[in-house]
Design an enzyme around this catalytic site. Structure first.
Site, PDB file in Angstrom:
ATOM      1  N   ARG A  49       0.799  -1.222   0.000  1.00 58.81           N
ATOM      2  CA  ARG A  49       0.000   0.000   0.000  1.00 58.81           C
ATOM      3  C   ARG A  49       0.834   1.275   0.000  1.00 58.81           C
ATOM      4  O   ARG A  49       0.553   2.199  -0.767  1.00 58.81           O
ATOM      5  CB  ARG A  49      -0.952   0.034   1.211  1.00 58.81           C
ATOM      6  CG  ARG A  49      -2.246  -0.694   0.978  1.00 58.81           C
ATOM      7  CD  ARG A  49      -2.763  -1.270   2.267  1.00 58.81           C
ATOM      8  NE  ARG A  49      -1.864  -2.324   2.707  1.00 58.81           N
ATOM      9  CZ  ARG A  49      -1.999  -3.609   2.358  1.00 58.81           C
ATOM     10  NH1 ARG A  49      -3.011  -3.975   1.627  1.00 58.81           N
ATOM     11  NH2 ARG A  49      -1.123  -4.512   2.762  1.00 58.81           N
ATOM     12  N   THR A  50       1.839   1.346   0.853  1.00 64.41           N
ATOM     13  CA  THR A  50       2.589   2.611   0.943  1.00 64.41           C
ATOM     14  C   THR A  50       3.281   2.892  -0.384  1.00 64.41           C
ATOM     15  O   THR A  50       3.177   3.997  -0.930  1.00 64.41           O
ATOM     16  CB  THR A  50       3.616   2.560   2.096  1.00 64.41           C
ATOM     17  OG1 THR A  50       2.913   2.246   3.295  1.00 64.41           O
ATOM     18  CG2 THR A  50       4.331   3.888   2.266  1.00 64.41           C
TER      19      THR A  50
ATOM     20  N   LYS B 163      25.223  -4.099  -3.825  1.00 67.71           N
ATOM     21  CA  LYS B 163      26.679  -4.115  -4.018  1.00 67.71           C
ATOM     22  C   LYS B 163      27.378  -3.556  -2.787  1.00 67.71           C
ATOM     23  O   LYS B 163      28.586  -3.367  -2.787  1.00 67.71           O
ATOM     24  CB  LYS B 163      27.063  -3.278  -5.234  1.00 67.71           C
ATOM     25  CG  LYS B 163      26.458  -3.755  -6.539  1.00 67.71           C
ATOM     26  CD  LYS B 163      26.916  -2.827  -7.669  1.00 67.71           C
ATOM     27  CE  LYS B 163      26.173  -3.107  -8.951  1.00 67.71           C
ATOM     28  NZ  LYS B 163      26.430  -2.077  -9.965  1.00 67.71           N
TER      29      LYS B 163
ATOM     30  N   ARG C 195      11.605   3.595   2.984  1.00 69.02           N
ATOM     31  CA  ARG C 195      11.226   2.609   4.013  1.00 69.02           C
ATOM     32  C   ARG C 195      12.451   1.755   4.286  1.00 69.02           C
ATOM     33  O   ARG C 195      13.109   1.285   3.335  1.00 69.02           O
ATOM     34  CB  ARG C 195      10.072   1.734   3.545  1.00 69.02           C
ATOM     35  CG  ARG C 195       9.856   0.556   4.486  1.00 69.02           C
ATOM     36  CD  ARG C 195       8.599  -0.203   4.183  1.00 69.02           C
ATOM     37  NE  ARG C 195       7.421   0.572   4.515  1.00 69.02           N
ATOM     38  CZ  ARG C 195       6.177   0.084   4.464  1.00 69.02           C
ATOM     39  NH1 ARG C 195       5.972  -1.153   4.080  1.00 69.02           N
ATOM     40  NH2 ARG C 195       5.157   0.842   4.779  1.00 69.02           N
TER      41      ARG C 195
ATOM     42  N   HIS D 245       5.608   5.645  11.309  1.00 68.94           N
ATOM     43  CA  HIS D 245       5.057   5.565   9.952  1.00 68.94           C
ATOM     44  C   HIS D 245       4.121   6.769   9.813  1.00 68.94           C
ATOM     45  O   HIS D 245       2.902   6.643   9.812  1.00 68.94           O
ATOM     46  CB  HIS D 245       4.287   4.246   9.793  1.00 68.94           C
ATOM     47  CG  HIS D 245       3.997   3.844   8.380  1.00 68.94           C
ATOM     48  ND1 HIS D 245       4.078   4.713   7.314  1.00 68.94           N
ATOM     49  CD2 HIS D 245       3.601   2.655   7.848  1.00 68.94           C
ATOM     50  CE1 HIS D 245       3.757   4.070   6.207  1.00 68.94           C
ATOM     51  NE2 HIS D 245       3.466   2.831   6.498  1.00 68.94           N
TER      52      HIS D 245
HETATM   53  N1  ASP Z   1       1.708  -1.776   6.551  1.00 67.37           N
HETATM   54  C1  ASP Z   1       1.969  -1.341   7.885  1.00 67.37           C
HETATM   55  C2  ASP Z   1       3.438  -1.039   8.090  1.00 67.37           C
HETATM   56  O1  ASP Z   1       4.178  -1.000   7.141  1.00 67.37           O
HETATM   57  C3  ASP Z   1       1.438  -2.286   8.916  1.00 67.37           C
HETATM   58  C4  ASP Z   1       2.009  -3.673   8.933  1.00 67.37           C
HETATM   59  O2  ASP Z   1       2.934  -3.992   8.171  1.00 67.37           O
HETATM   60  O3  ASP Z   1       1.504  -4.469   9.727  1.00 67.37           O
HETATM   61  O4  ASP Z   1       3.851  -0.780   9.201  1.00 67.37           O
END
Ligand code: ASP
Length: 333
Positions: free
Chosen positions: A81-82, A111, A132, A160
């Site tokens: 999703r993100t 690398k 991320r 987050h």
């Molecule tokens: N998608 C959310 C996160 O990246 C929640 C999860 O992974 O449980 O933190």
């Protein structure tokens, strides 16, 4: 801990230094690292723009507000999703993407390139970078060496912030307000970074917290202390049945398997909570069930048809909120 006992946090209290600047002069060219940067005014601005973005998408699909701008998505951890909502958001704003989301194994990270060097590279091509990374503090580290804005898309068990923005937007859209609500958070409160960010952001409002978790997954002390500093009521329990009748928001989370050093411990707590229609029968008529997703059994599929199940609407809101954030960080709104 007895049922709904007002808790004394475990561990040693040590205040974390807050090195990220507040967004007092708006979002333009700023890093988005932690929810501690936001004020209520900042949130109201993003919510208003996100509503406009939704109207644009529903009416015409896209706009050229960010035409010519480039977003780099650098994901060292899995994401559905993100990453895809940031990509969709930039595309619908007329910009383009450098997607390093299918695994950094295809980039020079494999690398042995350092995070600062990777960031320096991407910022010479892009106007803004979403990162991320499995380590807490990594987004701040990226921001420290970057000239372009860095957006934290999840830093290990840390924060987050963009998820918290979309969570708050969803609460406001679904219930019409945030002040005065009773928010229950269930599951992995220790490792769940979305919980940490959302709980902290809710402290800007007049809310009451009910936390439900196994003993080993209780909310970290620093987050609990932030809530206490705001003087907000907070209770903890082991059982969702203790809170289901009272909550306006039930925020359910996955037990974060990837954060456990000892998988036997994970097995002990993994299936502790499941939200079912039987449980929902005790909830208020006007309340919402939310989840940052992915779910891995914490909410029964039978709950999906319940109008109070807001998690798929919440997920869609992520794109509108990220459109608003990108436009704000790039100085257009
Ligand atoms: N998608 C959310 C996160 O990246 C929640 C999860 O992974 O449980 O933190």
């Amino acid at each position: 801990m007895r049922a709904r006992e007002i808790s004394v946090p475990v561990g040693n209290a040590k205040k974390k230094a807050n090195s990220v600047p507040k967004l007092e002069d708006g979002f333009a060219q700023q890093d988005i690292i932690s929810v501690s940067q936001f004020s209520r005014e900042n949130l109201e601005h993003i919510f208003a723009v996100a509503e406009d973005m939704r109207a644009i998408v529903k009416k015409q699909g896209s706009t050229d507000l960010l035409r010519g701008s480039v977003l780099a998505c650098l994901f060292y951890e899995p994401s559905t999703r993100t990453s895809s909502s940031f990509i969709a958001a930039m595309s619908r704003l007329g910009g383009t993407i450098i997607p390093i989301t299918q695994g950094v194994q295809f980039s020079s990270v494999s690398k042995g390139e350092s995070l600062p060097d990777t960031i320096r590279t991407l910022e010479s091509y892009a106007d803004v970078i979403v990162i991320r990374h499995p380590e807490m503090g990594s987004a701040q580290m990226a921001a420290d060496c970057a000239r372009k804005p860095i957006i934290n898309g999840g830093d290990g068990v840390g924060e987050h912030p963009t998820q918290a923005l979309l969570d708050m937007f969803t609460i406001k859209e679904e219930l019409g307000r945030i002040d005065g609500l009773n928010v229950g958070m269930v599951g992995d409160l220790r490792y769940g970074r979305t919980v940490h960010s959302l709980a902290r952001l809710l402290c800007l409002y007049d809310v009451q917290f009910d936390f439900v978790s196994p003993e080993i997954l209780r909310l970290p002390l620093d987050v609990m202390n932030d809530i206490r500093d705001h003087g907000l009521p907070v209770a903890e329990t082991y059982d969702v049945a203790d809170i289901i009748e009272d909550v306006d928001v039930l925020y359910v989370t996955r037990v974060q398997k990837e954060r456990f050093a000892d998988l036997a411990q994970y097995e002990e707590v993994r299936d502790q909570y499941v939200i079912t229609p039987e449980l929902m029968a005790h909830a208020k008529d006007k309340m919402v069930v939310m989840h940052p997703l992915p779910r891995v059994g914490e909410i029964s599929n039978d709950v999906d048809a319940d109008p109070r199940a807001a998690y798929f609407r919440q997920m869609e809101n992520g794109m509108y909120v990220r459109m608003a954030l990108l436009a704000a960080v790039l100085g257009k709104v």
